[in-house]
Structures are given as structure tokens and as C-alpha cells.
Design a protein around this motif. Structure first.
Motif, mmCIF file in Angstrom:
data_model
loop_
_atom_site.group_PDB
_atom_site.id
_atom_site.type_symbol
_atom_site.label_atom_id
_atom_site.label_comp_id
_atom_site.label_asym_id
_atom_site.label_seq_id
_atom_site.Cartn_x
_atom_site.Cartn_y
_atom_site.Cartn_z
ATOM 1 N N HIS A 65 0.843 -1.197 0.000
ATOM 2 C CA HIS A 65 0.000 0.000 0.000
ATOM 3 C C HIS A 65 0.879 1.249 0.000
ATOM 4 N N HIS A 67 1.689 5.215 -2.503
ATOM 5 C CA HIS A 67 1.184 6.140 -3.513
ATOM 6 C C HIS A 67 2.338 6.769 -4.282
ATOM 7 N N LYS A 150 -9.339 0.227 -6.971
ATOM 8 C CA LYS A 150 -9.339 0.657 -5.574
ATOM 9 C C LYS A 150 -10.654 1.376 -5.343
ATOM 10 N N ASP A 351 1.322 2.778 3.395
ATOM 11 C CA ASP A 351 0.455 3.827 2.844
ATOM 12 C C ASP A 351 1.322 5.062 2.556
HETATM 13 ZN ZN LIG Z 1 -3.591 4.931 0.639
#
Ligand SMILES: [Zn+2]
Length: 470
Positions: A65, A67, A150, A351
Motif C-alpha cells: 500500500h 502512492h 481501488k 500507505d
Molecule cells: Zn492509501
């Protein structure tokens, strides 16, 4: 005549739970693969050799996870992942075109996969898309190189019906499906998570960042963590990850005086600020909201009057972090086990990527030092399980013939020291090297990925949990 090996790492402690290896060995690679794990491999037969005494050699870390798009994370994500010891990672929102563009221009030789967001007003017309619209979106995502959907319910919710439809469309077409819980009927909290499990039913999906639903918004945060764990135990069809950073990451973008992300509004309220653009400005000024600011080739956190200016100069479209993750629930969620000793939450993720919270090594090794988990457990959660979830059978372990993806870590400093992807150096003592990105994609996306000048690694969806993890 040629060298027998390309690279030998000497005298490290190798941790490879799949092959039951945990001890001091040398490891040799050739043509991108592991070819030998043994005592005293002759380095004179190798083009390159490094003494890694006192360090642990792990299968390359897989971050399930992160970005790395212009929309979220930004252009320095690859470098930040490499510095953090990651060799393979999943971008959990896209947009895929931007992920490819950044992988092309700012790549460091990592393996990257991407799932594309189902976002009202952006990739679908509104919050109630029908099956035909979602099927069309998935097909175009596949063609572009993404491996699935997602659902960003917690930030940009769909109706509960459309959420269920999107899950069905993805799984019926062999796509990866990850869900940030929440819908138009709930929010990004434990109530959203309860609803998410109902909408998922007995289907196989990836539930995103379990710790993020346990911030004490519905009940005591410790009770929330226990309930989230019970839900996962009762639903072994759901794979999951959690992260170890105190900060979250959300959008600072405002329209008509209001933050467009539901999560941003919730975080402002949690800090006793108004859930408005004005409230966000005050929170940035005071330090409750921390901007993700590009400085010196990476992203760092900033607040105060200068940060307000940075945010305004970019028309509010800047990622924002709030320190909203309470300590004990995230440690409990990371370490909880089922009766059979397997982990309730399959993976440690970040994340992060371009959001500055790539702390899997730093915090995960701290858990190893505290004896909250063994080094082999850490490898299961930070490499083997996420590799398996992505369908990467040659990653997540160091068996003979496996990809020579390795992360070398120092338990004393809690730092990654060097990483290799298919035997090539990605990061060495804080220096990151250029290298072509390999996109993990499906046969439908191969052409587009290669048109960006990137390598394509095709996954067989029958190897992923969306078909058969448990
Ligand atoms: Zn995320």
C-alpha cells in the motif's frame, strides 16, 4: 569464460521463512536469480562481492500500500521507497497514466503495480455507477496497465449498491480489488468497516489499512482494534495490511470552502477545528495539519505560515497528514495472531511512497527488537505475504531460482542498508541508483506499459488471493 556468479553477499544472517532458513550464510546471484545459499561461497568466482557481516539479508520488501502518482505521493515516491528498503510496491489509487509517467521519469529500478481508483466525478460519472459503466472502466484500466480497482469509499464514497457492484465487476474479471472502507451511508471508521464486511460477503478482497478505522471515532480505540481483528478472523476471505506510522495522508484540496475528502473533514473535527477550508488553514498554521512538501528531492512534513503559503500557491491541492493513529491499536493490529499462529493482518504496509511515512523497517525492526515478532515473522509480513497476494511466486523468498530481490537491514540502527532488484543495486548506504521500473501488469496492459519504456512483469490472476489465497 565468465564469472560463475554476478554477486555474492558474505556472512549475513539470512531470514527466509518459506525455505526455513534463518542463520549465517553466503548468498550468490546470477542473471537476476538466487543460485546458491551456503557457507563459504568462493567470491573469486563472482563479479562483485560484499561483506554484510552483522547485517540481515531478507527477501526484498514488498509494500502492498503506497502512492506514487501526481495525484497522490508525487514524483519522489520511488526514491523514498528505495531509501526505505522496498523493492516492490503497489500504488493504491493511480491514476495509472500518472503512475506510468512517474515510473518512467523518476524510476529507481523498482517493481510497481497499480490499481486505479473508482472515483465519482473523475473515473465514474457520479457516486452510483452501474455495472456497465464499471465494466467499461475496468477494461480501460487493464488496457492502461493497472491490475484492478481501488474503492476509495472513506474519501470519495460510492453508494453501498455501487460499492457492491464494483466489487463484483472486479472479481468476476480476475482483477485485484482493494477497499478503503466507507460509503455514502457510512464514513472511514469502524462503522464503515462493519458495513464493508457486509458488502464484501464471502468474496476475496483486500481491505486497506486496518489501523485507520481504529482512531477512537466510534468507540474506545482499543475496543475498535479488537472488533476489527474479530471481523478479519471471521472473514478469512479478506486479506489486509496495516501501517505503523502515527500520521495519515489525505487531500488538502478544497472546493466551495470545504475539503473535498471526507477524511480531511473528520481529521479537522478530531483536532477540534471546523471541517472547512478556513478550519484547514488554521490547522496548517497551528501544526495539527502537516503539509507534504517537496523539498530537497524528497517529501517532508511542514506547517506554520510558510506552509499555508505553499498550500495556497498550489490552489489547496496538496497532500496533508494528521497525527491521528493512536499507538497501541496499531501495534496490537500489527502483531495479533489467530489460534493457528498466523497473523490476523497479513502484511505491514506503509500507505507511504511519496507520503513521508515509509517506516516499515524502522518500526518493524523495533518490534523485532522488542521481541513482539521474530525476524522471520517480519519477513512474512513485509515480504512473503504481500508478494503472494500480488501473485508474485518468485518473490518474497530466497529459494534457489527465486528473483534476487534482497533487502539488507541493520537491526542495531533499525535501518535498511542496501537493496537489490534481480541482483542489481537499487540502494546502497543511502544512495539510490537509476534503473528502469518494472510494472507488474496483466497481458492486456503489456503494450501500454512497454510504450512508456518500462519492463512488464505479467501476473497470472489465478495465482492471486482474488482467486485462491486461502
Ligand atoms: Zn492509501
Amino acid at each position: 569464460m565468465s564469472y560463475q556468479y554476478d554477486l555474492v553477499l558474505h556472512n549475513g544472517t539470512i531470514n527466509d521463512p518459506l525455505n526455513n532458513i534463518s542463520g549465517e550464510f553466503d548468498i550468490a546471484t546470477k542473471a537476476g536469480r538466487v543460485v546458491e545459499v551456503a557457507k563459504n561461497i568462493n567470491s573469486q568466482k563472482s563479479r562483485d562481492a560484499i561483506d554484510v557481516s552483522g547485517l540481515n539479508v531478507l527477501p526484498g520488501l514488498v509494500d502492498l500500500h503506497m502512492h506514487a502518482s501526481a495525484w497522490l505521493g508525487g514524483r519522489f515516491a520511488h526514491k523514498m521507497l528505495a531509501l526505505a528498503g522496498v523493492t516492490t510496491a503497489l500504488d493504491m489509487s493511480g491514476p495509472i497514466d500518472s503512475v506510468l509517467e512517474i515510473a518512467k521519469n523518476f524510476g529507481c529500478g523498482l517493481n510497481i503495480a497499480c490499481i486505479n481508483y473508482v472515483r465519482p466525478g473523475v473515473t465514474v460519472a457520479n457516486n452510483n455507477p452501474d455495472k456497465a459503466e464499471l465494466e467499461e472502466l475496468l477494461l480501460s484500466n487493464f488496457k492502461a496497465g493497472a491490475i484492478g480497482f481501488k474503492i476509495l469509499g472513506g474519501h470519495y464514497p460510492l453508494s453501498p449498491e455501487a460499492t457492491a457492484t464494483a466489487i463484483g465487476v472486479a472479481l468476476d474479471n480476475g482483477a485485484y480489488l482493494a477497499f478503503h472502507a466507507g460509503s455514502t451511508a457510512t464514513r472511514s471508521n469502524l462503522e464503515g468497516l462493519r458495513e464493508a464486511f457486509e458488502l464484501v460477503g464471502n468474496r476475496n478482497i483486500h481491505m486497506a489499512h486496518i489501523n485507520s478505522y481504529c482512531r477512537g471515532r466510534v468507540m474506545d480505540c482499543h475496543q475498535e482494534a479488537e472488533e476489527a481483528l474479530r471481523l478479519l478472523e471471521a472473514n478469512p476471505n479478506v486479506v489486509s495490511e496495516s501501517y505503523l506510522s502515527p500520521i495519515n495522508g489525505t487531500s488538502g484540496e478544497c472546493k466551495q470552502g470545504l475539503p473535498i475528502s471526507q477524511v480531511t473533514g473528520m481529521c479537522l473535527e478530531a483536532g477540534n477545528y471546523e471541517a472547512t477550508e478556513q478550519g484547514l488553514e488554521e490547522a496548517i498554521h497551528a501544526g495539527w495539519a502537516q503539509l507534504n512538501e517537496e523539498t530537497g528531492g524528497i517529501v517532508t512534513l511542514s506547517s506554520g505560515p510558510q506552509a499555508v503559503e505553499y498550500w495556497r500557491a498550489r490552489k489547496t491541492d496538496v497532500t496533508i497528514s494528521f497525527a491521528v493513529n493512536p499507538e497501541i491499536p496499531k501495534l496490537r493490529i500489527a502483531t495479533a495472531r489467530r489460534a493457528d499462529k498466523t497473523y490476523v493482518v497479513d502484511c505491514i504496509s506503509t500507505d507511504g511512497g511519496g507520503i513521508p511515512r515509509n517506516v516499515t523497517v524502522e518500526k518493524g525492526l523495533a518490534l523485532v527488537r522488542l521481541e513482539a515478532m521474530t525476524m522471520n515473522d517480519f519477513v512474512l509480513k513485509a515480504s512473503y505475504n504481500p508478494a503472494k497476494i500480488l501473485g508474485l511466486v518468485n518473490k518474497g523468498h530466497l529459494g534457489i531460482g527465486a528473483d534476487a530481490d534482497m533487502t539488507v537491514v541493520d537491526v542495531n540502527t533499525l535501518r535498511p542498508v542496501m537493496t537489490f532488484n534481480k541482483g542489481k543495486t537499487v540502494m546502497y548506504k543511502g544512495r539510490v541508483f537509476a534503473g528502469r521500473t518494472t510494472m507488474i501488469t496483466t497481458p492486456a496492459g503489456k503494450r501500454n506499459v512497454e510504450s512508456f519504456g518500462l519492463n512488464a512483469l505479467l501476473v497470472d490472476s489465478s495465482e492471486t488471493p482474488f482467486c485462491k489465497l486461502r
